[in-house]
Design an enzyme around this catalytic site. Sequence first.
Site, mmCIF file in Angstrom:
data_model
loop_
_atom_site.group_PDB
_atom_site.id
_atom_site.type_symbol
_atom_site.label_atom_id
_atom_site.label_comp_id
_atom_site.label_asym_id
_atom_site.label_seq_id
_atom_site.Cartn_x
_atom_site.Cartn_y
_atom_site.Cartn_z
ATOM 1 N N LYS A 173 0.846 -1.196 0.000
ATOM 2 C CA LYS A 173 0.000 0.000 0.000
ATOM 3 C C LYS A 173 0.881 1.246 0.000
ATOM 4 C CE LYS A 173 -1.887 2.767 2.840
ATOM 5 N NZ LYS A 173 -1.822 3.967 1.975
ATOM 6 N N GLU A 248 9.927 2.177 10.561
ATOM 7 C CA GLU A 248 10.941 3.230 10.496
ATOM 8 C C GLU A 248 10.173 4.537 10.529
ATOM 9 O OE1 GLU A 248 13.489 5.829 9.980
ATOM 10 O OE2 GLU A 248 13.121 5.463 7.869
ATOM 11 N N CYS A 282 13.575 11.546 6.187
ATOM 12 C CA CYS A 282 13.696 11.203 7.611
ATOM 13 C C CYS A 282 15.131 11.434 8.070
ATOM 14 C CB CYS A 282 13.228 9.785 7.877
ATOM 15 S SG CYS A 282 13.922 8.611 6.740
ATOM 16 N N GLU A 381 10.023 16.808 15.055
ATOM 17 C CA GLU A 381 10.303 16.701 13.618
ATOM 18 C C GLU A 381 9.338 17.596 12.835
ATOM 19 O OE1 GLU A 381 9.362 12.937 11.579
ATOM 20 O OE2 GLU A 381 11.331 13.101 10.647
HETATM 21 P P1 ADP Z 1 3.528 10.243 5.995
HETATM 22 O O1 ADP Z 1 2.673 11.452 6.234
HETATM 23 O O2 ADP Z 1 4.992 10.439 6.185
HETATM 24 O O3 ADP Z 1 3.184 9.524 4.711
HETATM 25 P P2 ADP Z 1 1.884 8.485 7.607
HETATM 26 O O4 ADP Z 1 2.308 7.780 8.840
HETATM 27 O O5 ADP Z 1 0.714 9.382 7.674
HETATM 28 O O6 ADP Z 1 3.196 9.242 7.166
HETATM 29 O O7 ADP Z 1 1.636 7.454 6.439
HETATM 30 C C1 ADP Z 1 2.558 6.449 6.094
HETATM 31 C C2 ADP Z 1 1.816 5.310 5.430
HETATM 32 O O8 ADP Z 1 0.996 4.662 6.404
HETATM 33 C C3 ADP Z 1 0.873 5.745 4.313
HETATM 34 O O9 ADP Z 1 0.860 4.764 3.299
HETATM 35 C C4 ADP Z 1 -0.459 5.804 5.039
HETATM 36 O O10 ADP Z 1 -1.555 5.701 4.162
HETATM 37 C C5 ADP Z 1 -0.343 4.602 5.954
HETATM 38 N N1 ADP Z 1 -1.262 4.630 7.101
HETATM 39 C C6 ADP Z 1 -1.850 5.705 7.682
HETATM 40 N N2 ADP Z 1 -2.661 5.330 8.691
HETATM 41 C C7 ADP Z 1 -2.606 3.978 8.760
HETATM 42 C C8 ADP Z 1 -3.220 2.993 9.598
HETATM 43 N N3 ADP Z 1 -4.071 3.312 10.564
HETATM 44 N N4 ADP Z 1 -2.912 1.683 9.388
HETATM 45 C C9 ADP Z 1 -2.034 1.334 8.428
HETATM 46 N N5 ADP Z 1 -1.431 2.218 7.596
HETATM 47 C C10 ADP Z 1 -1.697 3.529 7.759
#
Ligand code: ADP
Length: 489
Positions: A173, A248, A282, A381
């Site tokens: 995903k 990470e 990061c 951050e």
């Molecule tokens: P960033 O803003 O750096 O992309 P996020 O942590 O918001 O960081 O998102 C990182 C990834 O995790 C994206 O692919 C996001 O769609 C996914 N993600 C966000 N919320 C969830 C969740 N509850 N469970 C699994 N994956 C998630």
Amino acid sequence: MPTGSYINGKWFHPKSERLVKNINPADPKDIIAEFPAGTVEDAHAAIQAAQATFPAWKNTPGPERGRVLWRAVNIARARLEEIAQTMSREEGKILKEARGEVLKGISLLEFFAGEGYRMHGKTMPSEARDTFTYTIRRPIGVVGLITPWNFPWALPVWKIAPAIVAGNTVVFKPAEITPATASLLVEILEQAGLPPGVLNMVVGSGATVGSAIVEASETRAISFTGSNEVGTALYHQAAKLNKKVTCEMGGKNAIVVMPDADLTRATNAIIGGAFGSTGQRCTATSRVLVAPDVKNKLVELLGERASQLRVGPGLDETSEMGPAVDEKQWKTDLSYIEIAKREGARLVTGGGVPPGANGGYFVEPTIFDGVTPEMRIFREEVFGPVLAVGVATDIQEAIKFSNAVEYGLTTSIFTQDINNIMRYIEDVETGMVHVNEPTIGGEAQLPFGGTKNTGVGEREMAEEGLNFFTELKTVFINYGGTGERNLIR
Ligand code: ADP
């Protein structure tokens, strides 16, 4: 470029109420494509496809699995410019960085292609007579890979390549705001001959698709990169189901500048580390801890260089720094600038939206001086082009301040003094340490990751990154003929 999800070797448009607009952050009126958001059912279909394909893929010899990656290397090289342009348009980074990222992904594909020949186990002597003991590495099964937007090509490669070369099947995903680059990667692996079902991609939101991947009993390992907030919740959720997890997450990386440092080199490293990729790495340099004697000179050099950086669309070859990735990140950057001002930090340069932004999510390269460890701008951050400069009077204080944050990803020290270099390497609490160079950079063959709240689980890339995607099996072969363990007691 396909604009859907990819399950069991087929591209399709999920039947979804919601379309995800893929927007150019340098010009939000430029809509690259619309991706229908995947649903929980799509995530389950992807998991089923991966599970059905696992036995055949596991039984495909490792070198043969690696050859798919080799073919992907050649296709990616031929399509380098197309990938870089797509990435720059959807993520905002300048073309030079986008091309560099494509090449980094290619190195990772090359490295992991070769791992198909290795997947080492070990042999060790047994305590018992007439017994041969050794370990072998075997794939885990279906693995879930969840990635962020900031490296939309290299980061998926560094999870997908080791996962599939080790014999796992994948549900992937990508971040919802960078699906175009992810689709190119999947398409390239498809062209390279990856059998249907080995890699399945569902574009969609984290809360629905991501969460469904983590919750499903079939996904035995989850590899996540992203924010601390999401990563920590995901880690807890996966731990309840006894899954293997690597997360990470954030960083607040410091460069220490000692009094004997070459200030021109330190300036180059800090500018590149703080403003490269618009600070959206990061591993970005977000703090400088400098000796009092050289602080004013360094701040002057940094201010000069930062104010001269040409901020503009990533697709313009003359731009030196692109926009923030989207409106949300742009607002976060600007709010941290206000927070730093309120906390009493001194604005050296930048501090707002540059002239000519034209609705693009641009932020000026921004530097604050006089930052102290209690300030939020020192500890939190930002993930944007905002640099905090503070003073450290000696090596002990440099180590103390460097470690005074919840994160521990990477760091660097500028000095010629071997004692200070060795002391810093030993005592700093980060997963990676640089000497006389920027905080950024990772290489396919070197383990990547951090300590404390930056990361949990195995390091990524390198042999360690491959090991995460395998189960170790310990084998005892007794050729003594008695059926009993022949221990000497
Ligand atoms: P960033 O803003 O750096 O992309 P996020 O942590 O918001 O960081 O998102 C990182 C990834 O995790 C994206 O692919 C996001 O769609 C996914 N993600 C966000 N919320 C969830 C969740 N509850 N469970 C699994 N994956 C998630």
